[in-house]
Design a protein around this motif. Structure first.
Motif, PDB file in Angstrom:
ATOM      1  N   ALA A 176     -49.116  56.236  66.469  1.00 38.90           N
ATOM      2  CA  ALA A 176     -48.502  55.402  65.435  1.00 38.90           C
ATOM      3  C   ALA A 176     -49.385  55.302  64.199  1.00 38.90           C
ATOM      4  CB  ALA A 176     -48.217  54.008  65.985  1.00 38.90           C
ATOM      5  N   ARG A 177     -50.657  55.609  64.348  1.00 44.55           N
ATOM      6  CA  ARG A 177     -51.559  55.577  63.190  1.00 44.55           C
ATOM      7  C   ARG A 177     -51.059  56.503  62.093  1.00 44.55           C
ATOM      8  NH1 ARG A 177     -56.949  54.424  61.787  1.00 44.55           N
ATOM      9  NH2 ARG A 177     -57.853  55.942  60.343  1.00 44.55           N
ATOM     10  N   GLU A 178     -50.576  57.680  62.473  1.00 45.31           N
ATOM     11  CA  GLU A 178     -50.049  58.624  61.489  1.00 45.31           C
ATOM     12  C   GLU A 178     -48.550  58.437  61.271  1.00 45.31           C
ATOM     13  OE1 GLU A 178     -52.161  59.716  64.023  1.00 45.31           O
ATOM     14  OE2 GLU A 178     -53.824  59.606  62.587  1.00 45.31           O
ATOM     15  N   LEU A 179     -47.819  58.110  62.299  1.00 43.12           N
ATOM     16  CA  LEU A 179     -46.368  58.038  62.186  1.00 43.12           C
ATOM     17  C   LEU A 179     -45.900  56.862  61.343  1.00 43.12           C
ATOM     18  CD1 LEU A 179     -45.329  58.927  65.853  1.00 43.12           C
ATOM     19  CD2 LEU A 179     -44.911  60.304  63.808  1.00 43.12           C
ATOM     20  N   VAL A 180     -46.575  55.717  61.420  1.00 41.06           N
ATOM     21  CA  VAL A 180     -46.065  54.517  60.716  1.00 41.06           C
ATOM     22  C   VAL A 180     -46.148  54.652  59.196  1.00 41.06           C
ATOM     23  CG1 VAL A 180     -46.413  52.022  60.407  1.00 41.06           C
ATOM     24  CG2 VAL A 180     -46.385  53.020  62.719  1.00 41.06           C
ATOM     25  N   PRO A 181     -47.306  54.962  58.563  1.00 42.41           N
ATOM     26  CA  PRO A 181     -48.659  55.036  59.097  1.00 42.41           C
ATOM     27  C   PRO A 181     -49.303  53.646  59.144  1.00 42.41           C
ATOM     28  CG  PRO A 181     -48.684  55.626  56.789  1.00 42.41           C
ATOM     29  CD  PRO A 181     -47.251  55.327  57.132  1.00 42.41           C
ATOM     30  N   ASP A 182     -50.346  53.507  59.992  1.00 39.64           N
ATOM     31  CA  ASP A 182     -51.048  52.237  60.149  1.00 39.64           C
ATOM     32  C   ASP A 182     -52.528  52.545  60.365  1.00 39.64           C
ATOM     33  OD1 ASP A 182     -52.148  49.827  60.869  1.00 39.64           O
ATOM     34  OD2 ASP A 182     -50.525  49.248  62.222  1.00 39.64           O
ATOM     35  N   GLU A 183     -53.306  52.433  59.285  1.00 35.75           N
ATOM     36  CA  GLU A 183     -54.731  52.737  59.377  1.00 35.75           C
ATOM     37  C   GLU A 183     -55.494  51.671  60.145  1.00 35.75           C
ATOM     38  OE1 GLU A 183     -56.337  53.463  55.537  1.00 35.75           O
ATOM     39  OE2 GLU A 183     -55.167  55.313  55.209  1.00 35.75           O
ATOM     40  N   GLY A 184     -54.860  50.541  60.435  1.00 39.51           N
ATOM     41  CA  GLY A 184     -55.501  49.493  61.213  1.00 39.51           C
ATOM     42  C   GLY A 184     -55.541  49.783  62.697  1.00 39.51           C
ATOM     43  N   LEU A 185     -54.902  50.858  63.111  1.00 43.70           N
ATOM     44  CA  LEU A 185     -54.889  51.241  64.522  1.00 43.70           C
ATOM     45  C   LEU A 185     -56.095  52.133  64.785  1.00 43.70           C
ATOM     46  CD1 LEU A 185     -52.931  50.830  66.953  1.00 43.70           C
ATOM     47  CD2 LEU A 185     -51.952  53.044  66.376  1.00 43.70           C
ATOM     48  N   VAL A 186     -56.921  51.757  65.757  1.00 46.35           N
ATOM     49  CA  VAL A 186     -58.155  52.502  66.010  1.00 46.35           C
ATOM     50  C   VAL A 186     -58.247  52.896  67.485  1.00 46.35           C
ATOM     51  CG1 VAL A 186     -59.422  51.390  64.137  1.00 46.35           C
ATOM     52  CG2 VAL A 186     -59.460  50.383  66.413  1.00 46.35           C
ATOM     53  N   PRO A 187     -58.823  54.078  67.761  1.00 45.01           N
ATOM     54  CA  PRO A 187     -59.020  54.470  69.154  1.00 45.01           C
ATOM     55  C   PRO A 187     -60.213  53.740  69.757  1.00 45.01           C
ATOM     56  CG  PRO A 187     -59.909  56.146  67.706  1.00 45.01           C
ATOM     57  CD  PRO A 187     -59.273  55.118  66.814  1.00 45.01           C
ATOM     58  N   VAL A 188     -60.058  53.330  70.996  1.00 42.33           N
ATOM     59  CA  VAL A 188     -61.172  52.778  71.769  1.00 42.33           C
ATOM     60  C   VAL A 188     -61.286  53.649  73.018  1.00 42.33           C
ATOM     61  CG1 VAL A 188     -62.116  50.804  73.011  1.00 42.33           C
ATOM     62  CG2 VAL A 188     -60.826  50.448  70.891  1.00 42.33           C
ATOM     63  N   ARG A 189     -62.336  54.464  73.041  1.00 42.47           N
ATOM     64  CA  ARG A 189     -62.482  55.457  74.099  1.00 42.47           C
ATOM     65  C   ARG A 189     -62.877  54.806  75.426  1.00 42.47           C
ATOM     66  NH1 ARG A 189     -66.500  58.661  76.392  1.00 42.47           N
ATOM     67  NH2 ARG A 189     -65.880  60.813  76.883  1.00 42.47           N
ATOM     68  N   GLY A 190     -62.141  55.148  76.457  1.00 43.57           N
ATOM     69  CA  GLY A 190     -62.463  54.672  77.788  1.00 43.57           C
ATOM     70  C   GLY A 190     -62.712  55.837  78.725  1.00 43.57           C
ATOM     71  N   GLN A 191     -63.877  55.860  79.362  1.00 52.40           N
ATOM     72  CA  GLN A 191     -64.190  56.890  80.354  1.00 52.40           C
ATOM     73  C   GLN A 191     -64.365  56.234  81.710  1.00 52.40           C
ATOM     74  OE1 GLN A 191     -67.109  59.861  79.285  1.00 52.40           O
ATOM     75  NE2 GLN A 191     -67.708  60.235  81.410  1.00 52.40           N
ATOM     76  N   LEU A 192     -63.881  56.901  82.751  1.00 52.38           N
ATOM     77  CA  LEU A 192     -64.048  56.388  84.106  1.00 52.38           C
ATOM     78  C   LEU A 192     -64.303  57.536  85.072  1.00 52.38           C
ATOM     79  CD1 LEU A 192     -61.111  57.047  85.631  1.00 52.38           C
ATOM     80  CD2 LEU A 192     -60.376  55.114  84.251  1.00 52.38           C
ATOM     81  N   VAL A 193     -64.734  57.167  86.268  1.00 51.52           N
ATOM     82  CA  VAL A 193     -65.035  58.127  87.322  1.00 51.52           C
ATOM     83  C   VAL A 193     -64.210  57.744  88.548  1.00 51.52           C
ATOM     84  CG1 VAL A 193     -66.835  59.177  88.743  1.00 51.52           C
ATOM     85  CG2 VAL A 193     -67.390  58.358  86.437  1.00 51.52           C
ATOM     86  N   VAL A 194     -63.546  58.724  89.136  1.00 46.67           N
ATOM     87  CA  VAL A 194     -62.746  58.493  90.342  1.00 46.67           C
ATOM     88  C   VAL A 194     -63.519  59.048  91.534  1.00 46.67           C
ATOM     89  CG1 VAL A 194     -60.526  58.863  91.463  1.00 46.67           C
ATOM     90  CG2 VAL A 194     -60.653  58.745  88.962  1.00 46.67           C
ATOM     91  N   VAL A 195     -63.748  58.201  92.551  1.00 52.66           N
ATOM     92  CA  VAL A 195     -64.524  58.622  93.724  1.00 52.66           C
ATOM     93  C   VAL A 195     -63.768  58.285  95.003  1.00 52.66           C
ATOM     94  CG1 VAL A 195     -66.712  58.267  92.498  1.00 52.66           C
ATOM     95  CG2 VAL A 195     -65.780  56.431  93.918  1.00 52.66           C
ATOM     96  N   GLU A 196     -64.206  58.885  96.083  1.00 50.19           N
ATOM     97  CA  GLU A 196     -63.706  58.474  97.387  1.00 50.19           C
ATOM     98  C   GLU A 196     -64.146  57.038  97.642  1.00 50.19           C
ATOM     99  OE1 GLU A 196     -65.100  61.218 100.331  1.00 50.19           O
ATOM    100  OE2 GLU A 196     -63.395  62.585 100.036  1.00 50.19           O
ATOM    101  N   ASN A 197     -63.264  56.248  98.186  1.00 50.41           N
ATOM    102  CA  ASN A 197     -63.583  54.834  98.389  1.00 50.41           C
ATOM    103  C   ASN A 197     -64.419  54.657  99.654  1.00 50.41           C
ATOM    104  OD1 ASN A 197     -63.663  52.054  98.661  1.00 50.41           O
ATOM    105  ND2 ASN A 197     -61.544  51.775  98.032  1.00 50.41           N
ATOM    106  N   PRO A 198     -65.659  54.160  99.513  1.00 50.13           N
ATOM    107  CA  PRO A 198     -66.514  53.983 100.686  1.00 50.13           C
ATOM    108  C   PRO A 198     -66.254  52.682 101.442  1.00 50.13           C
ATOM    109  CG  PRO A 198     -67.737  53.410  98.718  1.00 50.13           C
ATOM    110  CD  PRO A 198     -66.377  53.877  98.256  1.00 50.13           C
ATOM    111  N   GLY A 199     -65.160  51.992 101.095  1.00 47.90           N
ATOM    112  CA  GLY A 199     -64.821  50.756 101.804  1.00 47.90           C
ATOM    113  C   GLY A 199     -64.682  49.544 100.916  1.00 47.90           C
ATOM    114  N   VAL A 200     -64.573  49.731  99.610  1.00 50.92           N
ATOM    115  CA  VAL A 200     -64.396  48.618  98.675  1.00 50.92           C
ATOM    116  C   VAL A 200     -62.938  48.169  98.714  1.00 50.92           C
ATOM    117  CG1 VAL A 200     -64.524  47.891  96.268  1.00 50.92           C
ATOM    118  CG2 VAL A 200     -66.258  49.446  97.204  1.00 50.92           C
TER     119      VAL A 200
END
Length: 319
Positions: A176-200
Motif C-alpha cells: 500500500a506504500r506505493e499503491l495508495v501511495p502512503d509514505e507513512g507506511l514503513v517495513p518492520v523486519r521480523g526474523q525467526l527460527v523454526v526448530v523441533e520442539n524439545p518439550g515447550v
C-alpha cells in the motif's frame, strides 16, 4: 459471474475481510500477488496480543472482537488452526495493560515460579495462538464456501481492480506504500527460527517496544517458533545467520533445552507498520466507484483481523 468487490491482498487481513463480505452475500474476488503461504501473515508467530499498533483508542475494540472469534475457532483447533495456550508476557503487570485486558478471562500477574531466572515480573494469560499456515488455508476454504475466489494477480494500481468491480478494498499490506501511495507506511523486519520442539508447551514473550530485538517462544503443532526482531526500515528478506544465532541464544537463556533443538527453517517477514495507526477509511473515486482502506496493522494483523475486517466491511455498500 459479476464481481461486487475486489479485495487487494491475500494475507490474513485480506482473507478475513473477503470472508466477511462474501458471507454477507457479496460477490468477492481476492487479488494477491502471492499464495497465502508466501505472505508476511504466514511468517507470523500467530500469538494474539495487542502489540505495537495504533490508534490505542480503537485497538482495544478490534482486538477484543477478534479474540471472541478466535475463542470460538479454538473449539475446533484441528480445523481452524487456532488453540488457546497459556503463557507469560514478561516485563508487564496486569495493572499496566490496556482496557482490553478487562475482557480477557483469567489474566493475572505471573507467579515467581512461572518466570525464568532473572525476570522479576510478567503477565500470565491463556490466549489464542494461531498456526498461521493452517489458518490461512482454512480461511481460503471458508471464503470459497461462501462463493468467493482467490486469483494470483499482481496489481500495479487500484484502477486495475476498479475496472472489474465498483468497490475495491485495499488490504495490500506493505504494498500500500506505493499503491495508495502512503509514505507513512514503513517495513518492520521480523526474523525467526523454526526448530523441533524439545518439550515447550507454554508461550513466552519478552518485548521492549523501543528495541529492535525481541525474545519469544511459541509452541505450534510439530514445531517451536523462536524469535525475533523488529527492525524498523529494514527490507532484507533473506535470513541473516548471525541474527538467527542470536535469536536461538536469547531463547536458550529462557529455556536451555532449546539450544540443542534441530533447526527446521528460517523465516523473514516485513510487517506493514504505520505510526499514524491502522487506516480504515473509504474514498469515493472519480469514476463513481469506492476504495476502502484496511492497512497498517504492523505486527498485530492477526490480533485485530476480525475487528478491522468488520469495520472496513461496514464501509462497503450492499449491491
Amino acid at each position: 459471474m459479476g464481481v461486487d468487490v475486489i479485495v487487494v491482498g491475500g494475507g490474513v487481513s485480506g482473507l478475513v475481510t473477503a470472508v466477511v463480505l462474501a458471507e454477507r452475500g457479496l460477490r468477492v474476488r481476492v487479488w494477491t500477488r502471492e499464495e497465502a503461504t508466501e505472505t508476511t501473515s504466514s511468517v507470523a508467530g500467530g500469538l494474539w496480543w495487542p502489540y505495537r499498533i495504533e490508534p490505542k483508542e480503537l485497538v482495544g475494540e478490534w482486538s477484543t472482537a477478534t479474540l471472541r472469534v478466535y475463542e470460538e475457532f479454538a473449539e475446533r483447533p484441528g480445523e481452524t488452526g487456532v488453540r488457546l495456550v497459556a503463557g507469560v508476557m514478561e516485563g508487564s503487570r496486569r495493572s499496566g495493560l490496556g482496557p482490553w485486558s478487562a475482557r480477557l478471562d483469567g489474566v493475572r500477574d505471573a507467579r515467581a515460579d512461572e518466570l525464568p531466572p532473572g525476570h522479576m515480573e510478567g503477565v500470565w494469560a491463556r490466549v489464542p495462538l494461531v498456526d498461521m499456515p493452517a489458518h490461512l488455508g482454512w480461511l481460503r476454504q471458508r471464503l470459497e464456501a461462501a462463493g468467493g475466489t482467490v486469483e494470483l494477480r499482481a496489481v500495479a494500481s487500484f484502477a486495475e481492480a476498479a475496472a472489474t468491480a465498483r468497490t475495491v478494498v485495499n488490504c495490500a499490506g506493505l504494498a500500500a506504500r506505493e499503491l495508495v501511495p502512503d509514505e507513512g507506511l514503513v517495513p518492520v523486519r521480523g526474523q525467526l527460527v523454526v526448530v523441533e520442539n524439545p518439550g515447550v508447551e507454554e508461550w513466552f514473550v519478552s518485548a521492549d517496544g523501543a528495541s529492535s530485538e525481541t525474545t519469544y517462544l511459541l509452541p505450534q503443532p510439530g514445531r517451536l517458533i523462536l524469535g525475533g526482531t523488529a527492525e524498523e526500515g529494514h527490507q532484507r528478506t533473506e535470513p541473516d545467520p548471525a541474527t538467527a544465532a542470536a535469536i536461538v541464544a536469547r531463547c536458550a537463556r529462557i529455556r536451555p533445552e532449546v539450544a540443542g533443538a534441530r533447526v527446521l527453517a528460517h523465516r523473514v517477514g516485513l510487517r506493514p507498520a504505520r505510526p499514524a495507526g491502522v487506516r480504515i477509511a473509504a474514498e469515493h473515486r472519480p469514476d463513481g466507484g469506492l476504495l476502502v482502506h484496511n492497512y497498517g496493522h504492523g505486527g498485530a494483523g492477526v490480533t485485530v483481523a476480525w475487528g478491522c475486517a468488520r469495520a472496513a466491511a461496514a464501509l462497503v455498500p450492499d449491491r
